[in-house]
Design a protein around this motif. Structure first.
Motif, mmCIF file in Angstrom:
data_model
loop_
_atom_site.group_PDB
_atom_site.id
_atom_site.type_symbol
_atom_site.label_atom_id
_atom_site.label_comp_id
_atom_site.label_asym_id
_atom_site.label_seq_id
_atom_site.Cartn_x
_atom_site.Cartn_y
_atom_site.Cartn_z
ATOM 1 N N SER A 1 94.289 -1.239 10.316
ATOM 2 C CA SER A 1 95.564 -1.143 11.026
ATOM 3 C C SER A 1 95.348 -0.764 12.480
ATOM 4 N N ALA B 1 100.115 0.529 2.582
ATOM 5 C CA ALA B 1 100.989 1.253 3.512
ATOM 6 C C ALA B 1 100.950 2.735 3.164
ATOM 7 N N THR C 1 100.829 0.313 8.067
ATOM 8 C CA THR C 1 100.914 -0.784 7.101
ATOM 9 C C THR C 1 99.841 -1.794 7.458
ATOM 10 N N HIS C 2 99.117 -2.247 6.459
ATOM 11 C CA HIS C 2 98.068 -3.241 6.684
ATOM 12 C C HIS C 2 98.701 -4.477 7.321
ATOM 13 N N PRO C 3 98.079 -5.033 8.353
ATOM 14 C CA PRO C 3 98.667 -6.189 9.039
ATOM 15 C C PRO C 3 98.997 -7.362 8.113
ATOM 16 N N GLN D 1 102.549 -6.554 6.381
ATOM 17 C CA GLN D 1 103.738 -6.188 7.145
ATOM 18 C C GLN D 1 104.862 -7.174 6.835
ATOM 19 N N GLY D 2 106.089 -6.656 6.816
ATOM 20 C CA GLY D 2 107.245 -7.492 6.545
ATOM 21 C C GLY D 2 107.502 -7.736 5.070
ATOM 22 N N GLY E 1 105.978 -0.777 4.056
ATOM 23 C CA GLY E 1 106.246 0.287 5.026
ATOM 24 C C GLY E 1 107.582 0.944 4.733
ATOM 25 N N VAL F 1 108.311 -2.586 16.021
ATOM 26 C CA VAL F 1 108.039 -1.289 15.404
ATOM 27 C C VAL F 1 109.281 -0.409 15.504
ATOM 28 N N PHE G 1 111.961 -1.600 13.188
ATOM 29 C CA PHE G 1 111.640 -1.180 11.817
ATOM 30 C C PHE G 1 112.110 0.246 11.561
#
Length: 148
Positions: free
Chosen positions: A22, A59, A84-86, A89-90, A94, A124, A127
């Motif tokens: 991350s 995450a 959160t691990h790339p 994400q989404g 997270g 970010v 979020f």
């Protein structure tokens, strides 16, 4: 939606791998990390939440709660070390750890939970706002340790 759980002693290596993947600060060296992790798990008022996928932690966030003489004696909380691990994400991981941290804070009768971000990425901030954090209610200050 993914679920979050409290981290356990065996999660250290997976957390360090997550931090390495991350865009977060450098982790402690492994031997030091083991001592710190044991201290974190033993400390009252500190909880680390994780979300798993594909047999790994993807995450995490940490909640610190503290007693308070003001606000009618209600505690306050701080959320830190959100990652959160790339690749995940989404996908709600997270959000799952943040929701778990906030639920624990409200269960502990915290009057507020603070979170700071040094990230410039508007995604970010969006979020965090979608998780219920409101920008601009407080002004954050940061004192940095003087050079040795």
């Amino acid at each position: 939606m993914p679920n979050a759980r409290l981290a356990v002693a065996a999660d250290l290596d997976a957390l360090l791998a997550l931090f390495a993947a991350s865009d977060v600060s450098r982790s402690a060296e492994p031997e030091r990390a083991e001592r710190i992790w044991a201290e974190m798990l033993a400390r009252k008022g500190l909880a680390v939440f994780v979300s798993d996928a594909e047999s790994r932690i993807v995450a995490t966030c940490m909640l610190i709660t503290a007693p308070n003489l003001l606000r009618g004696g209600r505690q306050f909380g701080i959320v830190e070390n959100v990652a959160t691990h790339p690749d995940f994400q989404g996908r709600g991981h997270g959000r799952a750890v943040i929701d778990a941290a906030l639920a624990e804070a409200w269960k502990q009768d915290c009057h507020q939970v603070l979170l700071q971000s040094g990230r410039a990425d508007p995604n970010v901030h969006r979020f965090y706002e979608n998780c219920g954090f409101v920008p601009g209610l407080r002004t954050a200050y940061c004192a940095r340790r003087p050079a040795d």
